[in-house]
Design a protein around this motif. Structure first.
Motif, mmCIF file in Angstrom:
data_model
loop_
_atom_site.group_PDB
_atom_site.id
_atom_site.type_symbol
_atom_site.label_atom_id
_atom_site.label_comp_id
_atom_site.label_asym_id
_atom_site.label_seq_id
_atom_site.Cartn_x
_atom_site.Cartn_y
_atom_site.Cartn_z
ATOM 1 N N ASN A 1 45.399 114.143 61.881
ATOM 2 C CA ASN A 1 44.928 113.315 63.418
ATOM 3 C C ASN A 1 43.573 113.146 63.433
ATOM 4 O O ASN A 1 43.152 112.961 64.651
ATOM 5 C CB ASN A 1 45.452 114.181 64.336
ATOM 6 C CG ASN A 1 45.016 115.738 64.486
ATOM 7 O OD1 ASN A 1 44.080 116.111 63.597
ATOM 8 N ND2 ASN A 1 45.555 116.480 65.452
ATOM 9 N N SER B 1 58.535 117.673 68.051
ATOM 10 C CA SER B 1 57.755 116.538 68.891
ATOM 11 C C SER B 1 56.260 117.213 69.225
ATOM 12 O O SER B 1 55.523 116.560 69.464
ATOM 13 C CB SER B 1 58.275 115.750 69.805
ATOM 14 O OG SER B 1 58.546 116.441 70.847
ATOM 15 N N GLU C 1 53.797 117.025 66.563
ATOM 16 C CA GLU C 1 53.418 115.646 65.999
ATOM 17 C C GLU C 1 51.932 115.560 65.998
ATOM 18 O O GLU C 1 51.480 114.770 65.397
ATOM 19 C CB GLU C 1 54.151 114.752 66.845
ATOM 20 C CG GLU C 1 55.807 114.270 66.354
ATOM 21 C CD GLU C 1 56.268 113.229 67.043
ATOM 22 O OE1 GLU C 1 55.745 112.489 68.128
ATOM 23 O OE2 GLU C 1 57.302 113.186 67.003
ATOM 24 N N LYS C 2 51.387 115.940 67.221
ATOM 25 C CA LYS C 2 49.946 115.718 67.356
ATOM 26 C C LYS C 2 49.130 116.074 66.159
ATOM 27 O O LYS C 2 47.880 115.785 66.046
ATOM 28 C CB LYS C 2 49.451 116.388 68.626
ATOM 29 C CG LYS C 2 49.527 117.823 68.744
ATOM 30 C CD LYS C 2 49.216 118.635 69.894
ATOM 31 C CE LYS C 2 49.520 119.964 70.059
ATOM 32 N NZ LYS C 2 49.276 120.595 71.131
ATOM 33 N N GLY D 1 49.320 112.902 63.049
ATOM 34 C CA GLY D 1 48.970 111.457 63.340
ATOM 35 C C GLY D 1 50.145 110.731 63.431
ATOM 36 O O GLY D 1 51.156 111.139 63.673
ATOM 37 N N PRO D 2 49.549 109.513 64.086
ATOM 38 C CA PRO D 2 50.773 108.459 64.588
ATOM 39 C C PRO D 2 51.677 108.031 63.851
ATOM 40 O O PRO D 2 52.853 107.722 64.377
ATOM 41 C CB PRO D 2 49.919 107.661 65.377
ATOM 42 C CG PRO D 2 48.524 107.292 64.635
ATOM 43 C CD PRO D 2 48.490 108.955 64.181
ATOM 44 N N SER D 3 51.544 107.778 62.801
ATOM 45 C CA SER D 3 52.578 107.143 62.002
ATOM 46 C C SER D 3 53.093 107.867 60.426
ATOM 47 O O SER D 3 53.541 107.487 59.429
ATOM 48 C CB SER D 3 52.276 105.805 61.375
ATOM 49 O OG SER D 3 50.724 105.854 60.580
ATOM 50 N N HIS D 4 52.641 109.362 60.706
ATOM 51 C CA HIS D 4 52.806 110.186 59.385
ATOM 52 C C HIS D 4 54.503 110.299 59.344
ATOM 53 O O HIS D 4 55.046 110.679 60.459
ATOM 54 C CB HIS D 4 52.325 111.601 59.578
ATOM 55 C CG HIS D 4 52.590 112.198 58.199
ATOM 56 N ND1 HIS D 4 51.927 112.237 57.048
ATOM 57 C CD2 HIS D 4 53.378 113.498 58.353
ATOM 58 C CE1 HIS D 4 52.543 113.069 56.250
ATOM 59 N NE2 HIS D 4 53.337 113.961 56.938
#
Length: 186
Positions: free
Chosen positions: A31, A125, A128-129, A132-135
């Protein structure tokens, strides 16, 4: 104290700590952030096979919020390995150790360092931070990282009393040859 205790095993060395060597105890994450660990060192043994070891120390008197922090620790360990693999093309095999002064999740203790627990954390979730956004989670990498997680309970009052002192350790290390196979590889 944790540094002294771990080094007294004669199989680990921790030349860096977060207070004196901040930049050496930091790992990059997917991230674009960084995480600083309390200790950084390595396993002794064959120099060609040495792995770095990052340690997070937690001093608690109750189980408190350790489960959430431990889960975050797992997500961070995975994120670091994924960063190395995806963004740098490296296949690192660093270990991550959580040392606590109080056990937690007693009913799940045997599962806390398993593949399934790691995958459960990565699919939550809340963590998730760190990815990264699209991992997309790499399950093989998650399993590999889970195998590199150490979880120890350290009783300050008792374990330091049965550990080598720093002067005893110096004497022992002059006699021991730690360039060969480590104890856990026999």
């Amino acid at each position: 104290m944790v540094k002294a205790w771990l080094e007294a095993t004669t199989w680990m060395e921790f030349p860096y700590n977060a207070y004196e060597h901040k930049h050496r105890c930091v790992v990059p994450l997917l991230n674009s952030q960084k995480k600083k660990f309390d200790l950084k060192g390595f396993h002794l043994g064959d120099k060609t096979q040495r792995r770095d070891l990052y340690v997070e120390c937690k001093r608690y008197t109750t189980a408190s919020g350790q489960n959430a922090y431990f889960r975050e620790f797992l997500a961070i360990a995975y994120s670091f390995h994924a960063f190395q693999k995806e963004l740098l093309g490296l296949d690192v095999a660093d270990d991550f150790m959580w040392v606590t002064s109080h056990p937690f999740q007693i009913g799940q203790w045997a599962d806390l360092c398993t593949d399934s627990f790691m995958l459960d954390v990565l699919q939550d979730s809340q963590y998730e931070k760190y990815l990264g956004p699209s991992h997309e989670i790499d399950e093989d990498l998650a399993r590999a990282v889970a195998s590199r997680i150490w979880l120890l309970v350290f009783n300050v009052d008792k374990q330091m009393k049965v550990s080598l002192t720093s002067s005893e350790l110096k004497i022992a290390m002059t006699q021991l040859k730690r360039e060969g196979t480590s104890l856990w590889e026999h």
